[in-house]
Structures are given as structure tokens and as C-alpha cells.
Design a protein around this motif. Structure first.
Motif, PDB file in Angstrom:
ATOM      1  N   ALA A 177      26.411 -30.608  16.264  1.00 53.65           N
ATOM      2  CA  ALA A 177      26.992 -29.320  15.869  1.00 53.65           C
ATOM      3  C   ALA A 177      25.926 -28.247  15.670  1.00 53.65           C
ATOM      4  N   ASN A 178      24.639 -28.604  15.791  1.00 55.16           N
ATOM      5  CA  ASN A 178      23.546 -27.646  15.630  1.00 55.16           C
ATOM      6  C   ASN A 178      22.856 -27.462  16.984  1.00 55.16           C
ATOM      7  N   PRO A 179      23.341 -26.525  17.801  1.00 55.18           N
ATOM      8  CA  PRO A 179      22.817 -26.383  19.165  1.00 55.18           C
ATOM      9  C   PRO A 179      21.382 -25.864  19.235  1.00 55.18           C
ATOM     10  N   THR A 180      20.850 -25.305  18.170  1.00 58.04           N
ATOM     11  CA  THR A 180      19.465 -24.834  18.222  1.00 58.04           C
ATOM     12  C   THR A 180      18.474 -25.971  18.032  1.00 58.04           C
ATOM     13  N   LEU A 181      18.926 -27.121  17.526  1.00 57.12           N
ATOM     14  CA  LEU A 181      18.027 -28.252  17.304  1.00 57.12           C
ATOM     15  C   LEU A 181      18.345 -29.452  18.181  1.00 57.12           C
ATOM     16  N   ASP A 182      19.609 -29.696  18.456  1.00 55.16           N
ATOM     17  CA  ASP A 182      20.024 -30.915  19.137  1.00 55.16           C
ATOM     18  C   ASP A 182      20.050 -30.734  20.656  1.00 55.16           C
ATOM     19  N   TRP A 183      18.877 -30.620  21.268  1.00 52.51           N
ATOM     20  CA  TRP A 183      18.796 -30.566  22.724  1.00 52.51           C
ATOM     21  C   TRP A 183      17.427 -31.076  23.162  1.00 52.51           C
ATOM     22  N   ASP A 184      17.358 -31.468  24.429  1.00 50.95           N
ATOM     23  CA  ASP A 184      16.103 -31.953  24.984  1.00 50.95           C
ATOM     24  C   ASP A 184      15.972 -31.440  26.417  1.00 50.95           C
ATOM     25  N   GLU A 185      15.005 -31.961  27.147  1.00 57.25           N
ATOM     26  CA  GLU A 185      14.761 -31.477  28.510  1.00 57.25           C
ATOM     27  C   GLU A 185      15.943 -31.762  29.435  1.00 57.25           C
ATOM     28  N   LYS A 186      16.634 -32.860  29.214  1.00 55.67           N
ATOM     29  CA  LYS A 186      17.795 -33.194  30.050  1.00 55.67           C
ATOM     30  C   LYS A 186      18.938 -32.217  29.790  1.00 55.67           C
ATOM     31  N   THR A 187      19.125 -31.846  28.528  1.00 55.19           N
ATOM     32  CA  THR A 187      20.155 -30.866  28.176  1.00 55.19           C
ATOM     33  C   THR A 187      19.869 -29.535  28.860  1.00 55.19           C
ATOM     34  N   LEU A 188      18.619 -29.080  28.775  1.00 54.60           N
ATOM     35  CA  LEU A 188      18.237 -27.801  29.379  1.00 54.60           C
ATOM     36  C   LEU A 188      18.431 -27.843  30.893  1.00 54.60           C
ATOM     37  N   GLU A 189      18.069 -28.945  31.515  1.00 55.82           N
ATOM     38  CA  GLU A 189      18.255 -29.065  32.961  1.00 55.82           C
ATOM     39  C   GLU A 189      19.742 -29.028  33.322  1.00 55.82           C
ATOM     40  N   ARG A 190      20.585 -29.759  32.576  1.00 55.91           N
ATOM     41  CA  ARG A 190      22.035 -29.733  32.839  1.00 55.91           C
ATOM     42  C   ARG A 190      22.593 -28.311  32.714  1.00 55.91           C
ATOM     43  N   GLU A 191      22.120 -27.583  31.690  1.00 54.76           N
ATOM     44  CA  GLU A 191      22.606 -26.215  31.489  1.00 54.76           C
ATOM     45  C   GLU A 191      22.149 -25.293  32.613  1.00 54.76           C
ATOM     46  N   CYS A 192      20.957 -25.512  33.139  1.00 54.10           N
ATOM     47  CA  CYS A 192      20.484 -24.714  34.280  1.00 54.10           C
ATOM     48  C   CYS A 192      21.329 -25.003  35.521  1.00 54.10           C
ATOM     49  N   VAL A 193      21.608 -26.276  35.770  1.00 56.06           N
ATOM     50  CA  VAL A 193      22.431 -26.656  36.917  1.00 56.06           C
ATOM     51  C   VAL A 193      23.834 -26.061  36.777  1.00 56.06           C
ATOM     52  N   ALA A 194      24.392 -26.121  35.581  1.00 57.08           N
ATOM     53  CA  ALA A 194      25.719 -25.540  35.338  1.00 57.08           C
ATOM     54  C   ALA A 194      25.723 -24.031  35.559  1.00 57.08           C
ATOM     55  N   ALA A 195      24.560 -23.391  35.368  1.00 57.12           N
ATOM     56  CA  ALA A 195      24.441 -21.945  35.580  1.00 57.12           C
ATOM     57  C   ALA A 195      24.201 -21.609  37.050  1.00 57.12           C
ATOM     58  N   GLY A 196      24.149 -22.634  37.894  1.00 54.82           N
ATOM     59  CA  GLY A 196      23.972 -22.402  39.324  1.00 54.82           C
ATOM     60  C   GLY A 196      22.526 -22.429  39.788  1.00 54.82           C
ATOM     61  N   LEU A 197      21.643 -22.980  38.972  1.00 54.09           N
ATOM     62  CA  LEU A 197      20.227 -23.043  39.333  1.00 54.09           C
ATOM     63  C   LEU A 197      19.862 -24.448  39.805  1.00 54.09           C
ATOM     64  N   ARG A 198      18.820 -24.532  40.597  1.00 50.31           N
ATOM     65  CA  ARG A 198      18.288 -25.815  41.054  1.00 50.31           C
ATOM     66  C   ARG A 198      16.937 -26.026  40.376  1.00 50.31           C
ATOM     67  N   THR A 199      16.756 -27.177  39.742  1.00 49.59           N
ATOM     68  CA  THR A 199      15.499 -27.469  39.053  1.00 49.59           C
ATOM     69  C   THR A 199      14.420 -27.828  40.064  1.00 49.59           C
ATOM     70  N   LEU A 200      13.287 -27.140  39.961  1.00 50.81           N
ATOM     71  CA  LEU A 200      12.140 -27.425  40.819  1.00 50.81           C
ATOM     72  C   LEU A 200      11.092 -28.260  40.095  1.00 50.81           C
ATOM     73  N   HIS A 201      10.989 -28.057  38.799  1.00 47.72           N
ATOM     74  CA  HIS A 201       9.980 -28.776  38.012  1.00 47.72           C
ATOM     75  C   HIS A 201      10.456 -28.859  36.569  1.00 47.72           C
TER      76      HIS A 201
END
Length: 163
Positions: free
Chosen positions: A70-94
Motif C-alpha cells: 500500500a506504500n508505492p513510494t517504498l514497495d518497488w524494485d527494478e522489476k516493478t520499474l521495468e514492468r511499469e515502463c513496458v506498460a507505458a509502451g517503452l522497451r527496456t534497453l538496459h
């Protein structure tokens, strides 16, 4: 951008906005502190002189704050950020996690945030500690306030591209 999303409760919405601003082939480069991946401040302290059970409960309470979905500013990691980028229509390069030591001075303002009215809300440190909160605060005031604490922090470096 450095820590652009660190305090954004709506990271996914911010990433979607940024993705929409990129031209095809445009890149987004992020270096974001990932609190969930770093060493907890209370775990980095020397708890000698405190009752062992108090130390254990304080460290467990802080860990629970960081693991709270329930605390989105603390409960995330690199996989979460990558999923959110993909959901935004981006492709992860690195994507990588950089860990480095940080010397941090525990100040009165942080104690007020941890043990004040804001932390009494459900999910906050003081609420998780319950009746032990005053004892933990007193211990921290006695041995940690104003003194440097070394701990490991984590930064997620992510490069994404709009296809």
C-alpha cells in the motif's frame, strides 16, 4: 533523470506521460533510488545496550514498512520499474541495480516523521511498533541522533526506448 520518480505515488502515470513525450526511438534514462532494495536504517544501527527483543521488533517493523504494497513510494524494485515502463509502451534497453555505501546522519526531523502523527497512521513505523514506539524512539535519541550511520543503498539504472 535522477530520482524523478522517487516520491511519485503514481509512478506508472508519470512514466506513461514521459513515454508520450518521446519521439519514436527516443530514450528515457532513469537513475532511481530503490528504497526496497537498500539496507534498512534500523538494521544498520548498533543495538547493543537495548533489549534484544526491542531491537528485533524495531527492525521487523521497519522491514514491514518497506514491504507494504500500500506504500508505492517504498514497495518497488527494478522489476516493478521495468514492468511499469513496458506498460507505458517503452522497451527496456538496459537495467541494473547499483549498490553503494552511504553515510547518513539520523536527525530529529526523521524521528518526528517516524514517530509523529504521520507515522501513527496504519502502516507507519510507530503504528507497527505500537506500545514499543516510545522505547524505540528513546533508544534512537540516545544513541543515534546526530551520529553517522553507514548503510548500503541501491539505485536502479534503467534505459528505455519508445519503439
Amino acid at each position: 533523470a535522477r530520482d524523478l520518480l522517487a516520491q511519485a505515488p503514481q509512478r506508472a502515470a508519470c512514466l506513461a506521460l514521459l513515454a508520450g513525450l518521446l519521439a519514436p526511438g527516443g530514450r528515457l534514462v532513469l537513475a532511481e533510488r530503490a528504497p526496497r532494495l537498500g539496507e534498512r536504517l534500523l538494521a544498520a544501527l548498533d543495538w547493543s545496550g537495548a533489549p534484544p527483543e526491542l531491537a528485533r521488533r524495531a527492525i521487523a517493523a521497519e522491514e514491514a514498512v518497506y514491504a507494504d504494497a500500500a506504500n508505492p513510494t517504498l514497495d518497488w524494485d527494478e522489476k516493478t520499474l521495468e514492468r511499469e515502463c513496458v506498460a507505458a509502451g517503452l522497451r527496456t534497453l538496459h537495467k541494473e541495480v547499483l549498490r553503494h555505501p552511504l553515510e547518513f546522519v539520523l536527525g530529529p526531523a526523521l524521528l518526528r516523521r517516524w514517530f509523529g502523527a504521520e507515522s501513527a497512521r496504519p502502516g507507519g513505523l510507530a503504528a507497527r511498533l505500537g506500545e514499543e514506539a516510545p522505547a524505540v524512539r528513546a533508544f534512537l535519541e540516545r544513541v543515534a541522533v546526530g551520529r553517522p550511520v553507514r548503510r548500503q543503498t541501491a539505485v536502479v539504472l534503467l534505459v528505455a526506448e519508445r519503439p
